[in-house]
Design a protein around this motif. Structure first.
Motif, short mmCIF file in Angstrom:
data_model
loop_
_atom_site.label_atom_id
_atom_site.label_comp_id
_atom_site.label_asym_id
_atom_site.label_seq_id
_atom_site.Cartn_x
_atom_site.Cartn_y
_atom_site.Cartn_z
N VAL A 52 -10.46 21.03 37.40
CA VAL A 52 -10.76 20.17 38.43
C VAL A 52 -10.37 18.20 37.63
CG1 VAL A 52 -11.57 18.97 40.53
CG2 VAL A 52 -11.89 21.11 40.07
N ALA A 53 -11.78 18.40 36.71
CA ALA A 53 -12.00 16.56 36.19
C ALA A 53 -10.73 15.91 35.49
CB ALA A 53 -12.87 16.71 34.99
N ILE A 54 -9.64 16.95 34.51
CA ILE A 54 -8.58 16.56 34.23
C ILE A 54 -7.43 15.65 35.03
CG2 ILE A 54 -6.74 17.59 32.77
CD1 ILE A 54 -8.96 18.97 31.12
N GLY A 55 -7.22 16.74 36.21
CA GLY A 55 -6.80 15.88 37.04
C GLY A 55 -6.90 14.90 37.52
N TYR A 56 -7.85 14.59 37.37
CA TYR A 56 -7.64 13.01 37.96
C TYR A 56 -7.86 11.91 36.58
CZ TYR A 56 -9.21 14.57 41.97
OH TYR A 56 -9.04 15.22 43.33
N ILE A 57 -7.07 12.36 35.23
CA ILE A 57 -7.43 11.67 34.18
C ILE A 57 -6.10 11.66 34.50
CG2 ILE A 57 -7.73 11.36 31.83
CD1 ILE A 57 -9.98 13.38 32.52
#
Length: 144
Positions: A19-24
């Protein structure tokens, strides 16, 4: 905490990282596709976050719940990956119902393969953990 429960905690962190990688921005191309392969929508993030929360809850509830998580979760994710590889549309995002079968002209095989590889690998490992590794660990503790 058993090995299976620890692996469920690892899966939880894996999904929180997804989930976090999708916002980087570094991991997204100009069109917003993660690794240039697929676009993750809010419902994909919700599904991944739910998968992580479920894994974490199962890990802390009991060994048995962690095994159940790996069996059910793994089967569903593996099926979704294989279905996506074959048809070009998965089931978890309702793509098979919305887009139906997509031709190789629409999505070329290499793109299909790499777009579905995460679900095939993550689901396949979960199936292994739930159906085989958990039995070996249980048998090991039962005979010890």
């Amino acid at each position: 905490m058993t090995l299976i429960q620890k692996l469920a905690v690892a899966y939880a962190f894996l999904f929180f990282a997804v989930v976090a990688i999708g916002y980087i921005p570094a991991f997204n191309d100009a069109d917003g596709n993660l690794f240039g392969l697929f676009s993750l929508q809010w419902y994909d993030d919700l599904l991944h976050a739910f998968s992580g929360v479920w894994a974490l809850a199962a890990a802390f509830i009991s060994h048995r719940q962690a095994v159940f998580y790996f069996k059910l979760f793994g089967s569903v994710y593996l099926f979704d990956g294989v279905l996506g590889l074959i048809t070009g549309s998965g089931c978890l995002d309702a793509g098979i119902f919305i887009n139906g079968f997509r031709s190789l002209n629409d999505i070329e095989f290499p793109t299909r393969f790499f777009a579905n590889l995460p679900h095939i690998v993550i689901g396949g490992i979960a199936v292994y953990i739930g159906f085989w590794l958990s039995k070996r660990i249980y048998d090991h503790f039962a005979t010890a």
